[in-house]
Motif scaffolding. Structure first.
Motif, PDB file in Angstrom:
ATOM      1  N   GLN A 769       0.750  -1.137  -0.029  1.00 40.88           N
ATOM      2  CA  GLN A 769       0.082  -0.017   0.172  1.00 40.88           C
ATOM      3  C   GLN A 769       0.974   1.226   0.052  1.00 40.88           C
ATOM      4  N   ASP A 770       1.825   1.213   0.811  1.00 41.53           N
ATOM      5  CA  ASP A 770       3.065   2.595   0.895  1.00 41.53           C
ATOM      6  C   ASP A 770       4.411   1.759   1.158  1.00 41.53           C
ATOM      7  N   VAL A 771       4.981   1.441  -0.206  1.00 44.88           N
ATOM      8  CA  VAL A 771       6.137   0.526  -0.136  1.00 44.88           C
ATOM      9  C   VAL A 771       7.237   1.122   0.817  1.00 44.88           C
ATOM     10  N   GLN A 772       7.649   2.337   0.320  1.00 48.16           N
ATOM     11  CA  GLN A 772       8.658   3.086   0.839  1.00 48.16           C
ATOM     12  C   GLN A 772       8.606   3.364   2.499  1.00 48.16           C
ATOM     13  N   LYS A 773       7.434   3.765   2.923  1.00 47.10           N
ATOM     14  CA  LYS A 773       7.224   4.050   4.162  1.00 47.10           C
ATOM     15  C   LYS A 773       7.286   2.871   5.065  1.00 47.10           C
ATOM     16  N   THR A 774       6.305   1.663   4.497  1.00 44.56           N
ATOM     17  CA  THR A 774       6.490   0.480   5.064  1.00 44.56           C
ATOM     18  C   THR A 774       7.899  -0.125   5.348  1.00 44.56           C
ATOM     19  N   LEU A 775       8.641  -0.276   4.300  1.00 46.35           N
ATOM     20  CA  LEU A 775       9.873  -0.788   4.245  1.00 46.35           C
ATOM     21  C   LEU A 775      10.952   0.141   5.263  1.00 46.35           C
ATOM     22  N   ALA A 776      10.568   1.419   5.314  1.00 48.87           N
ATOM     23  CA  ALA A 776      11.369   1.890   6.482  1.00 48.87           C
ATOM     24  C   ALA A 776      11.080   1.734   7.848  1.00 48.87           C
ATOM     25  N   LEU A 777       9.758   1.447   8.116  1.00 51.18           N
ATOM     26  CA  LEU A 777       9.332   1.242   9.483  1.00 51.18           C
ATOM     27  C   LEU A 777       9.610  -0.182   9.778  1.00 51.18           C
ATOM     28  N   LEU A 778       9.736  -1.049   9.018  1.00 50.28           N
ATOM     29  CA  LEU A 778      10.132  -2.608   9.208  1.00 50.28           C
ATOM     30  C   LEU A 778      11.781  -2.655   9.320  1.00 50.28           C
ATOM     31  N   GLU A 779      12.161  -1.632   8.440  1.00 49.98           N
ATOM     32  CA  GLU A 779      13.602  -1.693   9.073  1.00 49.98           C
ATOM     33  C   GLU A 779      14.104  -1.338  10.291  1.00 49.98           C
ATOM     34  N   GLN A 780      13.207  -0.202  10.842  1.00 51.82           N
ATOM     35  CA  GLN A 780      13.549   0.217  12.265  1.00 51.82           C
ATOM     36  C   GLN A 780      13.034  -0.984  13.197  1.00 51.82           C
ATOM     37  N   PHE A 781      12.165  -1.793  13.106  1.00 46.63           N
ATOM     38  CA  PHE A 781      11.594  -2.701  13.809  1.00 46.63           C
ATOM     39  C   PHE A 781      12.828  -4.030  13.924  1.00 46.63           C
ATOM     40  N   LYS A 782      13.597  -4.227  12.636  1.00 45.81           N
ATOM     41  CA  LYS A 782      14.619  -5.099  12.724  1.00 45.81           C
ATOM     42  C   LYS A 782      15.665  -4.596  13.290  1.00 45.81           C
ATOM     43  N   ASN A 783      16.026  -3.186  13.294  1.00 39.08           N
ATOM     44  CA  ASN A 783      17.104  -2.542  13.979  1.00 39.08           C
ATOM     45  C   ASN A 783      16.919  -2.791  15.663  1.00 39.08           C
ATOM     46  N   MET A 784      15.817  -2.886  16.022  1.00 40.93           N
ATOM     47  CA  MET A 784      15.384  -2.935  17.243  1.00 40.93           C
ATOM     48  C   MET A 784      15.487  -4.404  17.734  1.00 40.93           C
ATOM     49  N   GLY A 785      15.661  -5.440  16.790  1.00 37.73           N
ATOM     50  CA  GLY A 785      15.885  -6.853  17.181  1.00 37.73           C
ATOM     51  C   GLY A 785      14.615  -7.520  16.899  1.00 37.73           C
ATOM     52  N   ILE A 786      13.475  -6.930  16.626  1.00 38.33           N
ATOM     53  CA  ILE A 786      12.143  -7.595  16.489  1.00 38.33           C
ATOM     54  C   ILE A 786      12.104  -8.437  15.217  1.00 38.33           C
ATOM     55  N   GLN A 787      11.777  -9.571  15.315  1.00 42.03           N
ATOM     56  CA  GLN A 787      11.362 -10.616  14.190  1.00 42.03           C
ATOM     57  C   GLN A 787      10.289 -10.080  13.232  1.00 42.03           C
ATOM     58  N   ILE A 788      10.370 -10.239  12.021  1.00 38.10           N
ATOM     59  CA  ILE A 788       9.491  -9.736  10.969  1.00 38.10           C
ATOM     60  C   ILE A 788       9.078 -10.850   9.955  1.00 38.10           C
ATOM     61  N   SER A 789       7.672 -11.108  10.018  1.00 35.74           N
ATOM     62  CA  SER A 789       7.121 -12.186   9.340  1.00 35.74           C
ATOM     63  C   SER A 789       6.246 -11.832   8.027  1.00 35.74           C
ATOM     64  N   ILE A 790       6.424 -12.216   6.738  1.00 32.99           N
ATOM     65  CA  ILE A 790       5.371 -11.733   5.723  1.00 32.99           C
ATOM     66  C   ILE A 790       4.477 -13.132   5.725  1.00 32.99           C
ATOM     67  N   ASP A 791       3.190 -12.444   6.050  1.00 35.01           N
ATOM     68  CA  ASP A 791       2.176 -13.422   5.994  1.00 35.01           C
ATOM     69  C   ASP A 791       1.300 -13.625   4.774  1.00 35.01           C
ATOM     70  N   ASP A 792       0.723 -15.061   4.680  1.00 36.46           N
ATOM     71  CA  ASP A 792      -0.272 -15.080   3.588  1.00 36.46           C
ATOM     72  C   ASP A 792       0.343 -14.752   2.212  1.00 36.46           C
ATOM     73  N   PHE A 793       1.852 -15.036   2.196  1.00 31.90           N
ATOM     74  CA  PHE A 793       2.587 -15.095   0.894  1.00 31.90           C
ATOM     75  C   PHE A 793       1.960 -15.783  -0.295  1.00 31.90           C
ATOM     76  N   GLY A 794       2.013 -15.093  -1.303  1.00 28.61           N
ATOM     77  CA  GLY A 794       1.547 -15.678  -2.669  1.00 28.61           C
ATOM     78  C   GLY A 794       0.086 -15.211  -2.832  1.00 28.61           C
ATOM     79  N   THR A 795      -0.563 -14.877  -1.932  1.00 26.77           N
ATOM     80  CA  THR A 795      -2.156 -14.266  -2.083  1.00 26.77           C
ATOM     81  C   THR A 795      -2.125 -12.788  -2.753  1.00 26.77           C
ATOM     82  N   GLY A 796      -1.165 -12.139  -2.497  1.00 25.97           N
ATOM     83  CA  GLY A 796      -1.209 -10.779  -2.874  1.00 25.97           C
ATOM     84  C   GLY A 796      -0.863 -10.391  -4.157  1.00 25.97           C
ATOM     85  N   TYR A 797      -0.060  -9.171  -4.021  1.00 20.54           N
ATOM     86  CA  TYR A 797       0.252  -8.687  -5.563  1.00 20.54           C
ATOM     87  C   TYR A 797       1.578  -8.040  -5.360  1.00 20.54           C
ATOM     88  N   SER A 798       2.376  -8.493  -4.728  1.00 22.39           N
ATOM     89  CA  SER A 798       3.921  -8.104  -4.490  1.00 22.39           C
ATOM     90  C   SER A 798       4.614  -8.379  -5.727  1.00 22.39           C
TER      91      SER A 798
END
Length: 897
Positions: A769-798
Motif C-alpha cells: 500500500q505504501d512500499v517506501q514508508k512500510t519498508l522504512a518502518l520494518l527496517e526500524q523494527f529489525k534494528n530493534m531486534g524484532i522479528q518480521i514475518s510476511i504473512d499469506d505470501f502468494g495471495t497478494g500482488y507484491s
C-alpha cells in the motif's frame, strides 16, 4: 414567462443559471424598491434627508435688505390688548414710512376693525408701498379676507404649504381662483422691491410653465419632484432655500419703532415686515431651521418665513445676497425628471447587486457595500449643494436591498448546490426525498372512500473509485477536473436515455466527496422504473469506463453503483438502501450496478449492531475495575498492562513447531471475542468492522501488550522455554499509525520481553500500500531486534523486486497452497518454489494450515523450517496452553520421519 419558470426551476444548477437567477432576483428587488418609491413609501425619509442636507449648506448673516418688526410678548403686555388696535398699527406704519422704506408688509389680519384708529389705518394702508395679507384658507378651513378698501394689487396671501410631517419646505407663489390669481405675501413684496430695480417677471418661451425673474428661471414644483411622491402641488410652488440667511432678517420690536428707537438707515430702502413673534400669537411653524422652542418642538414665526421667501426671490433675481463678499446663486431648487430619477434608483440598485455578486470575501463585501453607500451619499450631497434635489433614501434602499437579495440568493445556492460541479447537493437531494415521502395522490371513487396511491421512486448512488490516488499523484486540480467531468458524463448519460429517462429524473446531485445521487420517479410501475434505473446505471458505467484526460495524463477509474427501488411513502429509507447496495458493489470485482435486496439491509443492520457492541466492549481502566473478571474454564487471565481494558476479549495461542525436530518454537497470539449475548464471535466477523471503525488500533495495542506480558510470564514460569517466540499480527491501520513504534517500545520495556522474541506478522498486501514508508518502518523494527514475518505470501500482488527489499526474517506460506499440495503437483511445485525463493532471500519459512502428517513430512523434505496447524494443535486459551507447556510437548514423529 417561460424564462421566469426556467430560472426558478429547481433544476437550474449551473453557475451561469445562478448568475441568471441572481440577475432576476436583482431585477425583482429593484422593481419592489421602485414600487415603494412610486407609492410614496420613502417620502418621509427623503424629507428627513432633505432637512439633514440643508445642515451642510453655507449659512450667511441676516439679509441686510429686510427688517422684521416683531410683536413680542412684551409688546403685547405694554399695549395691554390683543389683537392690537388699528391706531397702534397705523402709528407703526406711519413712523416706518417716514424713514423711506422700499416696502412695508403687514402680516396681521385686519378683516375686522379694531378701534380706535380705523380711519387712520385705512389711510396708511392705501399708500402704494404698503401691502396687507389675506388667507385663502386650506380645504375645510375658513377664509380670512383682506382689509376693506385695499386694492388687490397690494394684497398677498400668507398661506403656507405644510408637508405631511407638518414641516414648511415649500413656498406657494401663486394661487388661482375663478376670477383672480392671487400672489403670495412674500412675492408681492419681492416684486415691488424688484420693480424699483426695473426687474419684472416674464414667461419663458422654451418652457411655458417657467417664469423668468431677473437672472433666475423659476420652474414649478411637481407632485413627484425630488423626494416627493404624489404631493399636492396645486398653484405655483417652489422649494424654500433656507440656507443663505439664518435667520433671514434682523429684528426690532414694535415698542422700539413706536418709541423712535430705531435708526433711519435700518429702514431706508429696506423691506419692512410687521408681524407677531410672540408664542401667544400662535403664528408659529415648523421648518428645517426653526429657532424657537415650544412644547418640545422647534418653531419659527410666520413673519420670518415670509422674510425667507422675500430674501430668496430677491437674491436669485439680482444675483446679490446683500452681502458683498458672498454673491447669491441665481437658481432655485432643481429636480430631475421622473424617468431620470427612476434610472438613478435602478442604476444604484443594480450596482449593489453587481458588487455583491463580484465580492465573495466577507470583508471585501462589507467594504464594497459601505463604499458604494458612501459614494452615493457624496454624489447626492454634491448635487444638493448645487441645488439639485434627487432621491437619496430610495437608491440607498435599492442598493442595500438588491445586494442583500443577491447575497441571499447566492448563499441559498451554496446551501443547496455544489460549488464545484454546479449540481444540487445532499441537502437538496434530501429535501426532495422528504417531499416525496409526504406526497400522496388521493383518488376518489363513487363511494365515500379514497385510495392513496404512492409514486414509484428510485435512488441511484454512484461513488468514484481510486479518487484519492488520483488526487495524491496528479494533485487536487486533477481531482476537481475529474469530478466535474464525471458530473457532465452523468448528465450526458441521462440525455442519451431519451425522454422517458429525462421525465423520470427528479434530481441529480453531488452527495459529497466522490458520491453522486440520482432520484427517479414514475407512476407507470416499479418494473418500468427498475428498467430505467438499470439502463441509466449501465449507461453511466459505460461512460465512466472511458478514460479521463487531464493535461497530458490519461486517467482511468470506475464507479460503484447502488440502486434502491420503493414508493414515495418509503422515500426516507431509499437513500440508506441505495448506499447499502453501493457498498455491496464495492466488494464485487466486476463493479456491476447492484440493486438493493433485503439481505443487504440485514447485513447493514448486523454491521451497525456489531460496531455498536464492539464500541461498548471498550471500558476505561478506572471504570472497568468494578466489573467482574470473566472466567473461561481453567484459564487465568494476566493483569492488564494496556491503556485499554477489554474484559470481553481474550487471546488464544496456537503453537509454532519446528518441523526438523518436532519441538515447540513459539506461539501465534489470536484474538477472540466472547460476547455476553452472542457468545464467541468469529474474528472474520468483527475484525473487518474494527478495521473500518479504526477500533483495530486500540484493540491491536491491547493484543500486543497482553501477548508480550503473557509470553514473558511463561518464560519465567517455564525456564526451559526461555527462547519461545510470540507472534502477533499487525493490521494495515496499525502499520500506518504514527505512534506504532513508540507503543511497541513501551510495551517491550514494560513487559521486559526481549525484542528478539517478538515476531510481528504483516501481509504483503499491507506492505504494497505504501512500499517506501512500510519498508522504512520494518527496517526500524529489525534494528530493534524484532522479528518480521510476511504473512499469506502468494495471495497478494507484491513483485520480486520489492520482495528482495523486505527486511523480513520469515516468509509464511498461505494455507490455501498447503491444503492442496498433496492433491496437485502444481500446488506442490508452487510451495517448493516459494520455499526456495525464501531461502535465497535469507528467510526462514513457516507453513500454516498443516493438518496431516503427510503434509508436515512433505514440507519438511522441501525445506520448510516451521509448521503451524491443527495437526499440532488448535488455538488454545491460556489455561490449556499452560497445560501444554507443562507436558513439554514434542512431536517426535516428525523427528523420526
Amino acid at each position: 414567462m417561460w424564462l421566469f419558470k426556467q430560472l426558478l426551476s429547481l433544476r437550474c444548477y449551473t453557475r451561469s443559471r445562478l448568475a441568471l437567477r441572481s440577475a432576476l432576483t436583482g431585477f425583482v428587488a429593484t422593481a419592489f424598491i421602485l414600487l415603494i418609491h412610486f407609492s410614496g413609501g420613502f417620502q418621509a425619509m427623503e424629507l428627513q434627508v432633505f432637512d439633514w442636507q440643508l445642515g451642510f449648506c453655507q449659512k450667511l448673516p441676516p439679509d441686510p435688505r429686510i427688517l422684521v418688526v416683531g410683536i413680542t410678548e412684551a409688546d403685547i403686555q405694554q399695549q395691554q390688548r390683543w389683537p392690537l388696535s388699528d391706531q397702534t398699527i397705523a402709528q407703526t406704519i406711519q413712523k416706518l414710512l417716514a424713514l423711506k422704506p422700499a416696502a412695508v408688509g403687514l402680516d396681521i389680519y385686519r378683516d375686522f376693525p379694531q378701534p380706535p384708529g380705523n380711519q387712520l389705518l385705512q389711510a396708511q394702508l392705501q399708500f402704494p408701498d404698503v401691502f396687507s395679507i389675506t388667507n385663502l384658507g386650506a380645504a375645510g378651513s375658513s377664509r380670512v379676507p383682506p382689509p376693506k378698501g385695499i386694492p388687490l394689487a397690494q394684497v398677498g396671501f400668507n398661506d403656507f404649504v405644510q408637508d405631511p410631517d407638518g414641516v414648511i419646505r415649500r413656498n406657494l407663489l401663486y394661487a388661482a381662483e375663478a376670477d383672480y390669481t392671487y400672489m403670495s405675501f412674500g412675492l408681492q413684496l419681492a416684486l415691488h422691491y424688484l420693480k424699483k430695480k426695473q426687474i419684472y417677471p416674464a414667461p419663458v418661451a422654451a418652457h411655458p410653465d417657467n417664469i423668468r425673474l431677473g437672472l433666475a428661471e423659476i420652474s414649478p414644483l411637481t407632485p413627484e419632484s425630488g423626494g416627493y411622491q404624489g404631493v399636492n402641488a396645486e398653484g405655483y410652488q417652489m422649494m424654500l432655500n433656507y440656507c443663505p440667511h439664518i435667520p433671514a432678517a434682523n429684528t426690532v420690536t414694535l415698542t422700539q419703532v413706536l418709541e423712535d428707537g430705531i435708526k433711519p438707515e435700518q429702514v431706508e430702502d429696506k423691506i419692512i415686515l410687521i408681524g407677531t413673534t410672540a408664542s401667544s400669537g400662535k403664528d408659529l411653524f415648523i421648518t428645517p431651521f426653526s429657532e424657537q422652542h415650544l412644547d418640545g418642538r422647534f418653531f419659527i414665526p410666520g413673519i420670518m418665513l415670509h422674510a425667507h421667501a422675500v430674501s430668496e426671490l430677491i437674491s436669485i433675481a439680482t444675483g446679490d445676497s446683500g452681502i458683498a463678499a458672498h454673491p447669491a446663486t441665481t437658481r432655485t431648487f432643481q429636480f430631475w425628471s421622473g424617468g431620470m430619477e427612476y434610472l438613478w434608483i435602478i442604476s444604484w440598485s443594480l450596482l449593489g447587486g453587481l458588487l455583491c455578486w463580484r465580492s465573495h470575501h466577507p470583508l471585501k463585501l462589507l467594504l464594497a457595500v459601505s463604499g458604494g453607500i458612501l459614494i452615493l451619499y457624496v454624489c447626492n450631497l454634491i448635487l444638493f449643494q448645487q441645488l439639485i434635489w434627487i432621491p437619496l433614501f430610495a437608491p440607498v434602499a435599492g442598493f442595500v436591498f438588491v445586494s442583500s437579495s443577491v447575497l441571499a440568493n447566492r448563499y441559498a445556492y451554496h446551501s443547496f448546490y455544489d460549488n464545484l460541479t454546479g449540481l444540487p447537493n445532499h441537502s437538496f437531494f434530501s429535501q426532495h426525498l422528504r417531499r416525496l415521502n409526504q406526497q400522496r395522490h388521493v383518488v376518489s371513487d363513487n363511494s365515500s372512500a379514497t385510495n392513496v396511491i404512492n409514486t414509484e421512486i428510485a435512488v441511484v448512488l454512484l461513488d468514484l473509485e481510486r479518487f484519492k490516488i488520483i488526487n495524491a499523484v496528479l494533485g487536487h486540480l486533477a481531482g476537481d477536473s475529474l469530478l466535474k467531468t464525471f458530473a457532465r458524463r452523468v448528465q450526458h448519460s441521462l440525455d442519451a436515455q431519451g425522454k422517458t429517462a429525462k421525465k423520470a429524473t427528479v434530481c441529480i446531485a453531488r452527495m459529497g466527496g466522490t458520491e453522486f445521487g440520482i432520484l427517479l420517479k414514475s407512476r407507470t410501475g416499479q418494473q418500468d422504473l427498475s428498467l430505467i434505473a438499470k439502463q441509466l446505471a449501465a449507461g453511466i458505467h459505460q461512460e465512466i469506463s472511458r478514460s479521463f484526460q487531464f493535461q497530458q495524463e490519461e486517467v482511468f477509474t470506475h464507479a460503484n453503483i447502488g440502486i434502491a427501488l420503493g414508493r414515495s411513502g418509503d422515500a426516507r429509507d431509499l437513500l440508506r438502501n441505495a448506499r447499502a447496495a453501493m457498498n455491496r458493489a464495492k466488494t464485487q470485482e466486476t463493479h456491476e450496478p447492484e440493486i438493493f435486496t433485503i439481505d443487504m439491509q440485514e447485513k447493514e443492520i448486523a454491521h451497525f449492531q456489531l460496531e455498536r457492541d464492539l464500541r461498548n466492549a471498550f471500558k476505561q481502566p478506572e471504570t472497568a475495575n468494578a466489573l467482574p473478571t470473566p472466567q473461561v474454564h481453567n484459564q487465568t487471565l494476566p493483569s492488564s498492562h494496556s491503556r485499554y481494558h477489554l474484559p470481553e476479549f481474550l487471546l488464544y495461542y496456537q503453537p509454532l513447531v519446528r518441523l526438523e525436530t518436532g519441538e515447540l518454537s513459539g506461539f501465534e497470539a489470536l484474538l477472540r471475542w466472547r460476547h455476553p449475548e452472542r457468545g464467541m464471535v468469529s474474528p472474520a466477523q468483527f475484525v473487518p468492522v474494527a478495521e473500518e471503525s479504526n477500533l483495530i488500533i486500540p484493540i491491536g495495542e491491547w493484543v500486543l501488550s497482553q501477548a508480550c506480558h503473557q509470553m514473558r510470564h511463561w518464560q519465567q514460569q517455564f525456564p526451559h522455554y526461555a527462547n519461545l517466540l510470540i507472534s502477533v499480527n499487525l493490521s494495515a491501520k496499525q502499520l500506518n499509525h504514527p505512534h506504532l513504534l513508540e507503543s511497541i517500545q513501551e510495551i517491550l520495556e514494560d513487559s521486559q520481553l526481549p525484542p528478539a522474541q517478538l515476531k510481528l506478522e504483516v501481509t504483503e498486501t499491507m506492505i504494497m500500500q505504501d512500499v517506501q514508508k512500510t519498508l522504512a518502518l520494518l527496517e526500524q523494527f529489525k534494528n530493534m531486534g524484532i522479528q518480521i514475518s510476511i504473512d499469506d505470501f502468494g495471495t497478494g500482488y507484491s513483485s520480486l523486486e520489492y520482495l528482495s527489499c523486505f527486511p523480513a526474517n520469515y516468509l509464511k506460506v498461505d494455507q490455501s497452497f498447503i491444503r492442496l499440495m498433496l492433491q496437485s503437483n502444481k500446488h506442490c511445485m508452487i510451495v517448493e518454489s516459494i520455499i526456495e525463493l525464501a531461502h535465497k532471500l535469507d528467510m526462514q519459512v513457516i507453513s500454516e494450515g498443516v493438518e496431516e502428517v503427510q503434509q508436515a513430512l512433505r514440507l519438511k523434505n522441501l525445506g520448510s523450517e516451521y509448521g503451524q496447524g491443527y495437526l499440532f494443535s488448535r488455538p488454545l486459551p491460556v489455561g490449556e496452553t499452560e497445560a501444554l507447556l507443562t507436558e513439554v510437548p514434542s512431536w517426535l514423529y516428525l523427528d523420526r520421519a
